[in-house]
Design an enzyme around this catalytic site. Structure first.
Site, mmCIF file in Angstrom:
data_model
loop_
_atom_site.group_PDB
_atom_site.id
_atom_site.type_symbol
_atom_site.label_atom_id
_atom_site.label_comp_id
_atom_site.label_asym_id
_atom_site.label_seq_id
_atom_site.Cartn_x
_atom_site.Cartn_y
_atom_site.Cartn_z
ATOM 1 N N GLY A 35 0.975 -0.921 0.428
ATOM 2 C CA GLY A 35 -0.022 0.063 -0.173
ATOM 3 C C GLY A 35 0.648 1.335 0.454
ATOM 4 O O GLY A 35 2.256 1.461 0.574
ATOM 5 N N GLY A 37 0.393 5.440 1.552
ATOM 6 C CA GLY A 37 -0.913 6.824 1.704
ATOM 7 C C GLY A 37 0.183 7.919 1.188
ATOM 8 O O GLY A 37 1.060 7.857 1.436
ATOM 9 N N GLY A 38 -0.871 8.773 2.407
ATOM 10 C CA GLY A 38 0.378 10.366 2.666
ATOM 11 C C GLY A 38 1.462 9.934 3.620
ATOM 12 O O GLY A 38 1.919 10.558 3.393
ATOM 13 N N PHE A 39 1.409 8.952 4.348
ATOM 14 C CA PHE A 39 2.766 8.184 5.318
ATOM 15 C C PHE A 39 4.005 8.032 4.365
ATOM 16 O O PHE A 39 5.003 8.963 4.488
ATOM 17 C CB PHE A 39 2.237 7.698 6.361
ATOM 18 C CG PHE A 39 3.154 7.512 7.105
ATOM 19 C CD1 PHE A 39 3.747 7.769 8.814
ATOM 20 C CD2 PHE A 39 3.944 5.956 7.468
ATOM 21 C CE1 PHE A 39 4.163 7.698 9.307
ATOM 22 C CE2 PHE A 39 5.571 5.954 8.380
ATOM 23 C CZ PHE A 39 4.832 6.882 9.071
ATOM 24 N N GLY A 40 3.431 7.666 3.772
ATOM 25 C CA GLY A 40 4.247 6.609 2.545
ATOM 26 C C GLY A 40 4.283 5.032 2.162
ATOM 27 O O GLY A 40 2.958 4.468 2.410
ATOM 28 N N VAL A 42 3.971 1.103 2.794
ATOM 29 C CA VAL A 42 3.908 0.042 3.210
ATOM 30 C C VAL A 42 4.495 -1.039 2.777
ATOM 31 O O VAL A 42 3.674 -1.780 1.729
ATOM 32 C CB VAL A 42 1.942 -0.025 4.036
ATOM 33 C CG1 VAL A 42 2.025 -0.991 4.991
ATOM 34 C CG2 VAL A 42 1.333 1.817 4.820
ATOM 35 N N LYS A 55 4.958 0.502 8.301
ATOM 36 C CA LYS A 55 4.920 2.231 7.495
ATOM 37 C C LYS A 55 6.055 2.428 7.168
ATOM 38 O O LYS A 55 6.345 3.104 8.410
ATOM 39 C CB LYS A 55 3.673 2.194 7.991
ATOM 40 C CG LYS A 55 2.117 2.091 7.803
ATOM 41 C CD LYS A 55 1.064 2.633 8.796
ATOM 42 C CE LYS A 55 1.288 4.160 8.648
ATOM 43 N NZ LYS A 55 -0.119 5.664 9.285
ATOM 44 N N ASP A 152 -9.338 11.862 11.302
ATOM 45 C CA ASP A 152 -9.271 11.310 9.735
ATOM 46 C C ASP A 152 -9.949 10.224 9.213
ATOM 47 O O ASP A 152 -9.359 9.424 8.670
ATOM 48 C CB ASP A 152 -7.909 11.069 9.620
ATOM 49 C CG ASP A 152 -7.362 11.320 8.151
ATOM 50 O OD1 ASP A 152 -8.621 11.735 7.335
ATOM 51 O OD2 ASP A 152 -6.317 10.852 7.596
#
Length: 324
Positions: A35, A37-40, A42, A55, A152
């Site tokens: 995956g 996401g905004g975090f980076g 996965v 993550k 969120d």
């Protein structure tokens, strides 16, 4: 800031070496990536015989170091069957990673918005997911030691284990709430349009009722894919077939509409939501939903109707009125 000291000493969670995580993920190989996401990104890995999800904070991430530590601080102190479990972190040089339990059925959005995968979710599974998310939010708002506003909540932040038990994830934007119904203010609105309550999206005012609004949107996404006014059972995803209870479906839609009412004070708290979903009393009539936004500022007066908060979003806008 000494992040490694913060993690290891203050939170007492395991701190893993970078070499250990690289070995667990086969050096972050592309075939282990599950995956983004905004975090980076996965990654899936194997650590001491256990499947894990890693993550990895991207250097170009829209979520920075504050959000990283925010998630570590909050999620490490929260324990509930409907919250994702953190196993540790890795902080070495510029690398910052969070290690979680691996949940084999992925995120809810990958199921309900995919024409093929959505068939996996019959109505009993959907109702089970709705209830699990409700209980997880009730814990955050009322029963946990910190009392958290998630800020969120959305379909791709709900992860599903092998038994389709839902677990709320991604606490990077979470805030501690002092009082249930007293709204805090911010001039930096973060989250995902379509799930943001009107008072938060327009004026930067948030409270536990902001999460309740997001939960209502989530329930309506789970309960229907098409909108046809006045015929509740026709709102259902065709893939449900005969698996659904008409009573449970109509009740879930009713509860969802109560959660997305325009005024925060009209929305139920999460303990009331759990009771309404699982009891047979008459539901209150829902007032005007919040996606039908008026340009009147909250009575607090902190923002006028012309002073919109800066909005930072992580995904494209959605609406419950249109099939995705």
């Amino acid at each position: 800031m000494d992040y490694s000291g913060s993690c290891a000493e203050k939170l007492e969670i395991p701190l893993f070496d970078l070499s250990t995580i690289m070995k667990a993920t086969n050096n972050f190989s592309i075939d282990r990536k599950i995956g983004e996401g905004g975090f980076g990104p996965v990654y899936k890995g194997i650590l001491e015989g256990q499947e894990i999800a890693v993550k990895r904070l991207s250097r170009i991430s829209t979520q920075g170091e504050n959000e990283f530590m925010n998630e570590v601080v909050y999620i490490a102190k929260l324990q509930h069957r409907n919250l994702v479990k953190i196993l540790g972190c890795c902080i070495e040089g510029e690398e910052k990673m969070l290690i979680y339990e691996y949940l084999s059925n992925g995120s809810l959005d990958s199921l309900i918005f995919d024409e093929t995968q959505t068939k996996v979710l019959d109505w009993p599974k959907r109702f089970h997911i709705i209830n699990g998310v409700a209980r997880g939010l009730m814990y955050l708002h009322q029963d946990s030691q910190l009392r958290i506003i998630h800020r969120d909540l959305k379909a791709n932040n709900i992860l599903l284990d092998k038994d389709m038990n839902p677990k709320i994830s991604d606490f990077g934007l979470a805030k501690i709430c002092e009082e249930d119904d007293v709204g805090a203010m911010t001039n930096r609105v973060v989250g995902t349009h379509g799930y943001l309550s009107p008072e938060y999206a327009l004026y930067g005012k948030y409270s536990v009722k902001s999460d309740v609004f997001s939960f209502g949107i989530l329930v309506l996404e789970i309960a229907w894919n098409l909108y046809k006014e006045g015929r509740s059972t026709e709102l259902l995803d065709e893939c449900l077939g005969d698996s659904y209870s008409t009573y449970e479906v109509v009740r879930s839609i009713g509860v969802g509409l109560l959660c997305v009412q325009q005024c925060p004070e009209d929305r139920p708290n999460m303990s009331s939501v759990v009771l309404m979903l699982n009891n047979k009393g008459v539901l209150p009539l829902a007032k005007q939903p919040g996606f039908y936004i008026e340009g009147n500022a909250p009575s607090s007066g902190a923002f006028s109707s012309s002073q919109y908060a800066e909005s930072t979003v992580t995904e494209t806008p959605i609406t419950i009125l249109t099939a995705r």
